[in-house]
Every structure is written in structure tokens, then in C-alpha cells.
Enzyme design. Structure first.
Site, PDB file in Angstrom:
ATOM      1  N   GLU A  58       0.722  -1.363   0.176  1.00 51.19           N
ATOM      2  CA  GLU A  58       0.154   0.008  -0.246  1.00 51.19           C
ATOM      3  C   GLU A  58       0.716   1.184   0.023  1.00 51.19           C
ATOM      4  O   GLU A  58       0.372   2.398  -0.655  1.00 51.19           O
ATOM      5  CB  GLU A  58      -0.898  -0.133   1.207  1.00 51.19           C
ATOM      6  CG  GLU A  58      -1.878  -1.119   1.317  1.00 51.19           C
ATOM      7  CD  GLU A  58      -3.028  -0.810   0.411  1.00 51.19           C
ATOM      8  OE1 GLU A  58      -3.337   0.218  -0.092  1.00 51.19           O
ATOM      9  OE2 GLU A  58      -3.676  -1.843  -0.012  1.00 51.19           O
ATOM     10  N   ASP A  76      -7.895   5.307  -8.483  1.00 49.51           N
ATOM     11  CA  ASP A  76      -8.492   4.249  -8.640  1.00 49.51           C
ATOM     12  C   ASP A  76      -9.897   4.339  -8.597  1.00 49.51           C
ATOM     13  O   ASP A  76     -10.616   3.200  -8.309  1.00 49.51           O
ATOM     14  CB  ASP A  76      -8.143   3.215  -7.608  1.00 49.51           C
ATOM     15  CG  ASP A  76      -8.418   3.704  -5.908  1.00 49.51           C
ATOM     16  OD1 ASP A  76      -9.008   4.759  -5.916  1.00 49.51           O
ATOM     17  OD2 ASP A  76      -8.038   2.651  -5.218  1.00 49.51           O
ATOM     18  N   THR A  81      -7.473   7.754  -0.500  1.00 51.27           N
ATOM     19  CA  THR A  81      -6.973   6.665   0.122  1.00 51.27           C
ATOM     20  C   THR A  81      -6.452   7.218   1.334  1.00 51.27           C
ATOM     21  O   THR A  81      -5.402   7.978   0.992  1.00 51.27           O
ATOM     22  CB  THR A  81      -6.426   5.673  -0.739  1.00 51.27           C
ATOM     23  OG1 THR A  81      -7.251   5.413  -1.684  1.00 51.27           O
ATOM     24  CG2 THR A  81      -5.826   4.494  -0.099  1.00 51.27           C
TER      25      THR A  81
END
Length: 273
Positions: A58, A76, A81
Site C-alpha cells: 500500500e 482508482d 485513500t
């Protein structure tokens, strides 16, 4: 794993009194092997390893504790995120995190964004979040309560369910990690690429140990299904976190996820000694 835990408890029972007749004590190496077999991903040391491996994928770093402040839009389709497990503004888990944080600490720096987070849920929109949300997220990450909130939601939504399902299926520490990494990326919703449906797809090819199947065969089937799910989405089409990480551990027969560990993700090499 559940069976291993029971066996471990039985084998590690209190020794017989000195005056009783007993078989020779097992060699230390045997006791170590039993203890290793009984260890699951919820063992603190194994959990830390799991967090490091996920962080390697990640965040391209083993320092997962440095990621509480992380936030960006990675393009994405999930909006922002952020945090130690990749909470997303577009998938509901970031909203739930901020709601929980606000329950334990009303009036925190992120509370004012709750209406916007509810509005953008299900989209990649930043409406109502820009321009200061990322700065305020980093500011919140300096608060110990926000770090605890991230830990809490990670465990509630991702870690505990995956470990529980792994133990139910009779898989060991590696298998539980395989489940955990899958649920982190795909969630556990009703869509075809969710964790539960990845598992369902694998069940069409093999059986988990709890149903009489071979553990390695089962995990390979699960990883095959996981790769299929990843390839359904362009943002996740690079399957190296399976191919050059989890498959490596599985091919070596390292079902307990014992160190040392060496793997690659997205071309970067990592090592835990």
C-alpha cells in the site's frame, strides 16, 4: 488455527508431578514447533508482520506506523485513500472511521467533514473535502485517539473478520494473512470481486482444510480467485502482491509465516529478518 490451538493447549499442559511416571519430556525443538503451529495472525508479532507486508504494497514501506497520516487520491475511482489500511472516501470505510472518531472525540478536526463524506460515499468526488481535508487528516493523525480509532476500525472491518474466517476454514497464519490482504483490497460486499465471492469462487475448485481439503491446494485456489478479481479492475491489475509475495511464502511451505521473509511488490524488494 483452531485445531492447532487445541492440540497446542493439550501438548503444553502442566507437567506431571515429580513422583508420577511420565514419558520423557519432548525436545525443545518439538515444543517450539507445536507453539509455532498454534500461532495465528492475531498473535501480536504475526499481526505486526501482516501490517508490514500490507504496508509494503500500500505504501512501499515496512513502516506501517508512519502511515496514520498518509492520504492521497491514487486515481482508482475510490476518492481519497488514507491511513494505515487505505480507508477510502468513496467506499464507506473512511466515513465509518470518522464517525467512530467523532463518537470517541466529539469536535475533532475531521468532524466537520462528515456531511461531505456522506455525500461523496460511492464516488471519487472530493466535493466538500477540498482544499483542506488532506491537511486536517494529517493534523488528526498527530492525535493518539485518531490512531486508536484507525486501529479499531482496521480490526473491526478487516482484521478480525479475516482471521475468524481463516480459523473457521482451518488455515494457518499465512492463510489468515492471505484472507486479510484480500479483504483489505476488495472489501466484503456483495459484488463479484468481494472477499466472500473470491472465497466462493475458490470453493468451486478446492476445499479448505476444515472441509477435508489440503491447505496448500486450497490457498492456491483462493489466490487464483484473488488474481482473477484483481484483473477485473485496471487499478489493481498488477498482481505482484500475490505473485511475488504470497505465492513465494506458499511455495516455500511457510504456512506459519515465519521469518525471515523475502518478497517483492511492484518491483520493490522487502525483507523481514
Amino acid at each position: 488455527m483452531a485445531i492447532g490451538t487445541l492440540l497446542g493447549a493439550a501438548l503444553l499442559a502442566a507437567p506431571l508431578p515429580a513422583h508420577a511416571t511420565a514419558a520423557p519430556a519432548p525436545a525443545p525443538a518439538s515444543a517450539t514447533a507445536v507453539a509455532a503451529a498454534a500461532t495465528g495472525l492475531d498473535d501480536p508479532a504475526k499481526k505486526d508482520i501482516a501490517m508490514q507486508i500490507v504496508s509494503s504494497a500500500e505504501n512501499s514501506s515496512l513502516d506501517w506506523k508512519a502511515q496514520y497520516k498518509y492520504i492521497e487520491d491514487i486515481g482508482d475511482g475510490r476518492g481519497y485513500t488514507a491511513g494505515i489500511i487505505g480507508f477510502c472516501s468513496g467506499t464507506g470505510d473512511m466515513l465509518e472511521l470518522v464517525e467512530y472518531y467523532t463518537q470517541v472525540k466529539p469536535g475533532n478536526v475531521l468532524a466537520k467533514y462528515l456531511p461531505a463524506l456522506r455525500a461523496v460515499d460511492g464516488s471519487d468526488s472530493h466535493a466538500g473535502l477540498d482544499p483542506n481535508f488532506t491537511k486536517d487528516w494529517a493534523k488528526a493523525a498527530q492525535d493518539a485517539e485518531f490512531k486508536k480509532a484507525q486501529d479499531h476500525e482496521r480490526d473491526r472491518v478487516y482484521f478480525n473478520p479475516s482471521v475468524k474466517q481463516g480459523k473457521t476454514d482451518g488455515v494457518g497464519t499465512l492463510g489468515q494473512f492471505v484472507y486479510y490482504d484480500a479483504i483489505v483490497m476488495h472489501g466484503d460486499g456483495t459484488d463479484s470481486t468481494s472477499f466472500r465471492n473470491i472465497r466462493k469462487r475458490a470453493l468451486a475448485k478446492a476445499k479448505p482444510p476444515a472441509q477435508g481439503g489440503n491447505e496448500t491446494t486450497w490457498l492456491n485456489a483462493f489466490l487464483d480467485a484473488r488474481v482473477w478479481a484483481m484483473k477485473q479492475e485496471e487499478a489493481h491489475s498488477d498482481t505482484s502482491r500475490v505473485d511475488t509475495a504470497q505465492r513465494v511464502f506458499l511455495k516455500k511451505g511457510n504456512l506459519n509465516l515465519n521469518t525471515p521473509l523475502d518478497w517483492k511488490v511492484y518491483g520493490d524488494s522487502f525483507h523481514i529478518g
